[in-house]
Design a protein around this motif. Structure first.
Motif, mmCIF file in Angstrom:
data_model
loop_
_atom_site.group_PDB
_atom_site.id
_atom_site.type_symbol
_atom_site.label_atom_id
_atom_site.label_comp_id
_atom_site.label_asym_id
_atom_site.label_seq_id
_atom_site.Cartn_x
_atom_site.Cartn_y
_atom_site.Cartn_z
ATOM 1 N N GLY A 181 -21.389 12.368 -8.804
ATOM 2 C CA GLY A 181 -22.344 11.328 -8.484
ATOM 3 C C GLY A 181 -21.982 10.680 -7.169
ATOM 4 N N ARG A 182 -22.681 9.623 -6.817
ATOM 5 C CA ARG A 182 -22.436 8.920 -5.553
ATOM 6 C C ARG A 182 -21.474 7.766 -5.786
ATOM 7 N N CYS A 183 -20.408 7.743 -4.987
ATOM 8 C CA CYS A 183 -19.404 6.683 -5.063
ATOM 9 C C CYS A 183 -20.002 5.403 -4.472
ATOM 10 N N ASP A 184 -19.871 4.283 -5.186
ATOM 11 C CA ASP A 184 -20.388 3.002 -4.708
ATOM 12 C C ASP A 184 -19.611 2.469 -3.507
ATOM 13 N N CYS A 185 -18.408 2.961 -3.291
ATOM 14 C CA CYS A 185 -17.575 2.463 -2.199
ATOM 15 C C CYS A 185 -17.797 3.261 -0.907
ATOM 16 N N CYS A 186 -17.595 4.565 -0.948
ATOM 17 C CA CYS A 186 -17.698 5.381 0.277
ATOM 18 C C CYS A 186 -19.071 6.022 0.448
ATOM 19 N N ASP A 187 -19.931 5.937 -0.569
ATOM 20 C CA ASP A 187 -21.303 6.448 -0.535
ATOM 21 C C ASP A 187 -21.376 7.966 -0.370
ATOM 22 N N GLN A 239 -21.186 11.864 -2.104
ATOM 23 C CA GLN A 239 -21.408 12.590 -3.350
ATOM 24 C C GLN A 239 -20.075 13.227 -3.724
ATOM 25 N N GLN A 240 -19.455 12.754 -4.809
ATOM 26 C CA GLN A 240 -18.110 13.180 -5.183
ATOM 27 C C GLN A 240 -18.007 13.339 -6.694
ATOM 28 N N VAL A 241 -16.855 13.845 -7.120
ATOM 29 C CA VAL A 241 -16.505 13.779 -8.534
ATOM 30 C C VAL A 241 -16.044 12.347 -8.779
ATOM 31 N N LEU A 242 -16.668 11.677 -9.719
ATOM 32 C CA LEU A 242 -16.378 10.270 -9.982
ATOM 33 C C LEU A 242 -15.252 10.152 -11.011
ATOM 34 N N ALA A 243 -14.246 9.372 -10.670
ATOM 35 C CA ALA A 243 -13.063 9.240 -11.518
ATOM 36 C C ALA A 243 -13.209 8.127 -12.548
ATOM 37 N N LEU A 255 -8.088 1.490 -3.837
ATOM 38 C CA LEU A 255 -8.266 0.149 -4.388
ATOM 39 C C LEU A 255 -7.081 -0.233 -5.273
ATOM 40 N N ALA A 256 -6.598 0.706 -6.072
ATOM 41 C CA ALA A 256 -5.436 0.435 -6.928
ATOM 42 C C ALA A 256 -4.210 0.107 -6.081
ATOM 43 N N GLU A 257 -4.027 0.813 -4.976
ATOM 44 C CA GLU A 257 -2.891 0.537 -4.090
ATOM 45 C C GLU A 257 -3.008 -0.855 -3.463
ATOM 46 N N LEU A 258 -4.212 -1.217 -3.025
ATOM 47 C CA LEU A 258 -4.418 -2.551 -2.460
ATOM 48 C C LEU A 258 -4.127 -3.643 -3.481
ATOM 49 N N LEU A 259 -4.584 -3.447 -4.696
ATOM 50 C CA LEU A 259 -4.394 -4.460 -5.728
ATOM 51 C C LEU A 259 -2.937 -4.581 -6.147
ATOM 52 N N ASP A 260 -2.198 -3.493 -6.100
ATOM 53 C CA ASP A 260 -0.783 -3.553 -6.453
ATOM 54 C C ASP A 260 0.005 -4.393 -5.454
ATOM 55 N N ASN A 302 -17.443 -12.949 -18.747
ATOM 56 C CA ASN A 302 -18.760 -12.399 -18.427
ATOM 57 C C ASN A 302 -18.661 -11.274 -17.411
ATOM 58 N N LEU A 303 -19.297 -10.158 -17.710
ATOM 59 C CA LEU A 303 -19.382 -9.043 -16.775
ATOM 60 C C LEU A 303 -20.405 -9.404 -15.707
ATOM 61 N N ILE A 304 -19.971 -9.407 -14.428
ATOM 62 C CA ILE A 304 -20.901 -9.760 -13.346
ATOM 63 C C ILE A 304 -21.208 -8.571 -12.444
ATOM 64 N N GLY A 305 -20.532 -7.441 -12.641
ATOM 65 C CA GLY A 305 -20.833 -6.269 -11.840
ATOM 66 C C GLY A 305 -19.872 -5.136 -12.121
ATOM 67 N N ASP A 306 -20.175 -3.990 -11.543
ATOM 68 C CA ASP A 306 -19.276 -2.849 -11.649
ATOM 69 C C ASP A 306 -19.434 -1.957 -10.434
ATOM 70 N N LEU A 307 -18.411 -1.174 -10.157
ATOM 71 C CA LEU A 307 -18.414 -0.209 -9.063
ATOM 72 C C LEU A 307 -17.978 1.131 -9.621
ATOM 73 N N VAL A 308 -18.775 2.171 -9.399
ATOM 74 C CA VAL A 308 -18.406 3.521 -9.794
ATOM 75 C C VAL A 308 -17.704 4.151 -8.601
ATOM 76 N N LEU A 309 -16.476 4.665 -8.822
ATOM 77 C CA LEU A 309 -15.643 5.117 -7.719
ATOM 78 C C LEU A 309 -15.192 6.563 -7.862
ATOM 79 N N CYS A 310 -15.069 7.223 -6.698
ATOM 80 C CA CYS A 310 -14.461 8.552 -6.660
ATOM 81 C C CYS A 310 -12.945 8.381 -6.756
ATOM 82 N N GLY A 311 -12.219 9.455 -6.898
ATOM 83 C CA GLY A 311 -10.769 9.391 -7.047
ATOM 84 C C GLY A 311 -10.074 8.771 -5.847
#
Length: 95
Positions: A21-27, A29-33, A58-63, A43-52
């Motif tokens: 599908g299409r990654c919400d971050c890099c836009d 067409q990838q395999v979505l992880a 993002l995980a590295e930035l958050l760490d 409350n859920l206010i949003g979501d992002l579908v991301l490729c690997g």
């Protein structure tokens, strides 16, 4: 009564089966992880579908962005205004 502060959270979720599908971050067409759920309090206010790649970046930035409150202060003068701003007082003395 004190002010209630809502905390924002992100919660990573991995898909049981990867899909294309299409990654919400890099836009691209990838395999979505997986996806990232964005919550305000409970409350859920949003979501992002991301490729690997984007999920790993993002995980590295958050760490690296862990913050911890060690001490809090309450300032007696309240928010900064032109009347109680020391810089604006200096400007008035020069004029």
């Amino acid at each position: 009564m004190g002010e209630v502060i809502n905390m924002y959270q992100i919660r990573p979720v991995t898909f049981a089966r990867q899909r294309r599908g299409r990654c919400d971050c890099c836009d691209r067409q990838q395999v979505l992880a997986g996806k990232i759920l964005v919550l305000e309090g409970a409350n859920l206010i949003g979501d992002l579908v991301l490729c690997g790649e984007c999920a790993a970046a993002l995980a590295e930035l958050l760490d690296h962005s862990r913050e911890r409150v060690t001490r809090e202060w309450t300032f007696g003068n309240g928010p900064l205004t032109p009347e109680n701003n020391p810089d604006s007082q200096d400007d008035r003395e020069q004029n």
